[in-house]
Write a protein that holds these residues in place. Structure first.
Motif, PDB file in Angstrom:
ATOM      1  N   ASN A  34     -66.489 -16.058 -74.338  1.00  0.00           N
ATOM      2  CA  ASN A  34     -65.824 -16.897 -73.135  1.00  0.00           C
ATOM      3  C   ASN A  34     -67.133 -17.507 -72.543  1.00  0.00           C
ATOM      4  OD1 ASN A  34     -63.193 -16.497 -73.142  1.00  0.00           O
ATOM      5  ND2 ASN A  34     -63.170 -15.856 -71.039  1.00  0.00           N
ATOM      6  N   PHE A  86     -55.792 -22.904 -73.377  1.00  0.00           N
ATOM      7  CA  PHE A  86     -57.424 -22.926 -73.739  1.00  0.00           C
ATOM      8  C   PHE A  86     -57.905 -24.125 -73.385  1.00  0.00           C
ATOM      9  CE2 PHE A  86     -60.898 -23.057 -76.845  1.00  0.00           C
ATOM     10  CZ  PHE A  86     -61.679 -22.448 -76.109  1.00  0.00           C
ATOM     11  N   LEU A 129     -55.751 -16.821 -74.522  1.00  0.00           N
ATOM     12  CA  LEU A 129     -56.868 -16.998 -75.315  1.00  0.00           C
ATOM     13  C   LEU A 129     -57.053 -15.507 -75.603  1.00  0.00           C
ATOM     14  CD1 LEU A 129     -59.353 -18.596 -76.275  1.00  0.00           C
ATOM     15  CD2 LEU A 129     -60.419 -17.952 -74.285  1.00  0.00           C
TER      16      LEU A 129
END
Lengths: 400, 400
Positions: free
Chosen positions: A311, A11, A282
Motif C-alpha cells: 500500500n 482501487f 484491494l
C-alpha cells in the motif's frame, strides 16, 4: 463484535482521491548547494553575470592584436615580440601593445589589448619572437565571455529538480546556498499493544514493529521522517497522539490490523476532520483509511507488513512525491508468468513476484508475511473481475 | 611549453582498466536498521526464531478444540461455552478446556488448548455459547508459528542490497542494528589557482569551483565525500595533499585543465605508485589520469565542467559503485536524432542530448560549458571512426 467496513472503495478511485487531496509543498528553506542535489528548486535562477565572465583562449598559442597580423604571408612574415605568458587562472593584469604577443594556454583569460589567438602549431619561435605567415581575424580562437551563460538569462527554473549538473550551474554562478522546497514532514505512528520495538525481548503473542522501519526506509529520501513511540490503540491514546502531531504534513498510523482499531481512528478523524475513505477493495491492503484533519493528511495503513508496504508503494509514495514536487515514474516491464495465479473476485489484487530471465515467479505468501515482500522484485496487478491468470501469460510487472 | 599527452588510450580500454583496478569494499560497520536502506549487507542473516513465533487465528471467529466439534450437524448442533476473548496483541495467558471456546480476532495468538478456529459467519451465539452445526479439523483457520520465517532459515545474504522490505525482515527478527559494508571514502580535491569557492568574490580571469559540487552531488549517495580546500597546482602543494589523503579509497583531482598541471600529478603518482593511463581518446574527457598509490585509487579529472562530469558518469561512478558493492545499471533507450551531429574522427565522443517526445536534441556546446550538461537528459556515444550521424537516425541514449 467488530463493525464491518462500510462501503469498500475501488482501487482506482482510492488512488484518484488520494492524489486529489494531496497538495504540493509551499514551505521553502535555504540549503547549501552541497546538500541540494535531488531537491526541488523554489526560485528561478537568473544569471547575475556572464559565464565564464571573460573571453578566453580557445587553443594553446599566442594572444595577439589581430590588426598586427594583417598582411602576413610567407613572403612577408611578421614578427611579434613575446612579452609574457599566461596560464588558466592567472588574473588579468597583463596586457599587450602594438607588435607584441603573450603566450597563452587554453582557457586562460585573454590579456588586455589582445583580440585573437594564433595556434601554437602556426608559429615559429625565434629569439623571443613569434614569426607568423598568415593573418588572423579579430576573435579568432577566442571564446566570448558569455560563451556558457549570458547575464540576465534564466538558467534554472522554480520546480526544477536539482541534479549534479544543475548544482554545477549554481556553483558556476557563485551561489553557495539556494532556496528549495521543504520536504514533507511525516510522522509514522505504530499502534497496537502487540507491537514491540526491535532490540527488545518478545513475550508470547507479541511481534516486532516492522512497518515503522519499512515505511521509513521507503520514504526517507523524499521526506523528513519522525518515528513515534508505539501507541496503545485506545481512543484516548490515539486522540492525544493525533493532537500532538497536527503540525505534520502526514500522520501515518500502522499496525492496528483489526476492524475495531480502525474504527477508533475513523471516529476521531470524523470528529476533528474528514474521512475520505475507509476500506479499499484491494488485496492485500483492504483495511486502509485516508482522511484529513486541518492540513494534515492521515493514513491508516494495514497492520500486516506486506499489506502495509505494498500500500505504501502504490498509494502513499505517489502522494508524498507529489507533495514534495518530485516526479514519480513507475519502473515497469513485461514478463512471462511462471505459474498460474488464482485471484479473488471482487478485489483488485497486488501480487508480488520475483523476476528472473524474463519470467515472473509468484512470491506472495500472505499479507502477514514480510517474506512476501523481501523476495519480490515487484508486483503485478490483477483487476477485481479476473479470477485467474494462466501460466505463460504475458504480465506487466511494476518494479519496487 | 607543455608536454603533449603520451599515448592516448581508447575509451573501452580505459573503462576496462578502471574496473579491473577497482577492488570491492572489505571494511564493515554496524548501523541502525533505520539507516540501513540502500546499504549492502555484510553478514548472512539466519533466523534465530520462527516468525511470527506463535500460531495465529487466520480469520475472525472462535478458537476451539477441534475434537469438541466432531459429530456436529444441523440435526446434532453442538454448544461450546464462550469463556473469554482475545485480540491481536493479547499475550497468551488464556486457555480453553473441554467444550469451551474463546472469541478471537484475525492475527491473534491461539489460546493454549485450542487447535482450530471457527469462522464468525459459521456460528450462532446464544447465552454466552456458540452453536455449531459442522465440525472443524485440527489446524482449520490457524496459521502456523513459522508461517513467515522458520528458525534456522537464511533469510538475507551477505551482498544483498537492503531495500525497505529487507529492512522489514531485519525488524521482524528483532534486529535493531546490522553489519553493512562501509561506503568508499572519497576525497575531492579542486586544483588550480584560477578556482574560487562559490560564495566568494571573483577577480578577473578566475572562475568558481564547479567540479567539487557536481562530483559530490553525483557520488554522495554511494560514498562518503570529503571536499578538500582548493590546492595550488605546484608540485609541493600537490604532493603534500596526496600524502595527507592516502587513507582514502579515492582521491579525485579536478580542475587542473592544462597538460602542465596533469604532468605534476603524473610525476608524483609515478614516483609513489603507478599510473595506469594518462589521456583517453575521448571527447570531452581527454585529459584524464588514472593511477594508484598504495591502496588509494587516484583520478585526475579534466578541469572543464562538462568533461569532468561526463567522465564522472561514464568512468568514475561505475568504479565507485563497484567498490561499494552496488549494482550499476545504465538507464538507456532509443530516440530519433533531431539534427545531424558532426563528430571528431579518432576520438570516442560523449555527446549530450535532451530528449523530448522520443527525439534527441543535441545540447552539447563545448566542454567548458556547464550548460552542456545542465540541459541534458543523457548522452549518446559516437565511436572514434564515425564522422557524423544523420538527422533522423535512431540513437541509443544513456540517461544520467
Amino acid at each position: 463484535m467488530m463493525k464491518p467496513f462500510r462501503e469498500l472503495i475501488n482501487f482506482e478511485d482510492a488512488k484518484i482521491i488520494i492524489m486529489e487531496k494531496t497538495g504540493v509543498m509551499e514551505r521553502k528553506e535555504e540549503v547549501s548547494i552541497l546538500q541540494a542535489c535531488c531537491r526541488v528548486l523554489a526560485e528561478d535562477i537568473v544569471a547575475d553575470r556572464n559565464i565564464p565572465g571573460f573571453s578566453r583562449a580557445a587553443v594553446d598559442g599566442y594572444a595577439v592584436r589581430a590588426e598586427d597580423t594583417y598582411g602576413a604571408s610567407i613572403k612577408n612574415p611578421i614578427r611579434l615580440r613575446i612579452v609574457d605568458k599566461v596560464f588558466a587562472g592567472d588574473t588579468g593584469s597583463k596586457k599587450i601593445d602594438k607588435a607584441e604577443c603573450i603566450q597563452i594556454a587554453t582557457g586562460a583569460a585573454m590579456p588586455y589589448g589582445a583580440d585573437a589567438v594564433i595556434m601554437v602549431e602556426n608559429v615559429k619561435v625565434e629569439d623571443e619572437h613569434i614569426v607568423i605567415t598568415k593573418p588572423v581575424y579579430p576573435g579568432a580562437n577566442v571564446s566570448p565571455e558569455d560563451e556558457d551563460i549570458s547575464k540576465g538569462e534564466t538558467v534554472l527554473r522554480e520546480g526544477d529538480v536539482l541534479n549534479p549538473s544543475k548544482v554545477g550551474v549554481l556553483a558556476a554562478l557563485g551561489r553557495e546556498r539556494v532556496v528549495v522546497y521543504s520536504l514533507p514532514e511525516i510522522a509514522i505512528v505504530p499502534t497496537g499493544s502487540e507491537l514491540v520495538p526491535p532490540g527488545n525481548k518478545l513475550e508470547y503473542g507479541k511481534i516486532y514493529d516492522i512497518n515503522s522501519y519499512t515505511l521509513s526506509s521507503l520514504l526517507m529520501n523524499f521526506s523528513r521522517i519522525h518515528v513515534h513511540d508505539i501507541v496503545e490503540d485506545d481512543e484516548d491514546s490515539m486522540e492525544e497522539c493525533i493532537d500532538s502531531l497536527l503540525h505534520m504534513d502526514y500522520i501515518i498510523f500502522s499496525g492496528g490490523s483489526s476492524v475495531g482499531e480502525r474504527d477508533i481512528l475513523v471516529d476521531i478523524i470524523e470528529r476533528k476532520g474528514e474521512v475520505f475513505f475507509h476500506g479499499i477493495a484491494l488485496k492485500p491492503g483492504k483495511p486502509t483509511l485516508f482522511g484529513k484533519i486541518g492540513s494534515t493528511l492521515i493514513f491508516g495503513m494495514p497492520g500486516y507488513p506486506t499489506s502495509c508496504l505494498t500500500n505504501a508503494y502504490v498509494l502513499l509514495l505517489p502522494s508524498v512525491k507529489k507533495m514534495a514536487r518530485l516526479p514519480h515514474e513507475e519502473r515497469k516491464g513485461y514478463a512471462v508468468l511462471a505459474e498460474k495465479i488464482v485471484s479473488t473476485i471482487g478485489r483488485h489484487q497486488i501480487y508480488t513476484v520475483k523476476v528472473r530471465d524474463g519470467k515472473a515467479y509468484p512470491v506472495f505468501k500472505e499479507s502477514g508475511a514480510i517474506t512476501s515482500m523481501s523476495e519480490a522484485d515487484g508486483y503485478i496487478e490483477i483487476p477485481g473481475n479476473v479470477e485467474y491468470i494462466e501460466e505463460e501469460s504475458k504480465v506487466l510487472v511494476k518494479y519496487f
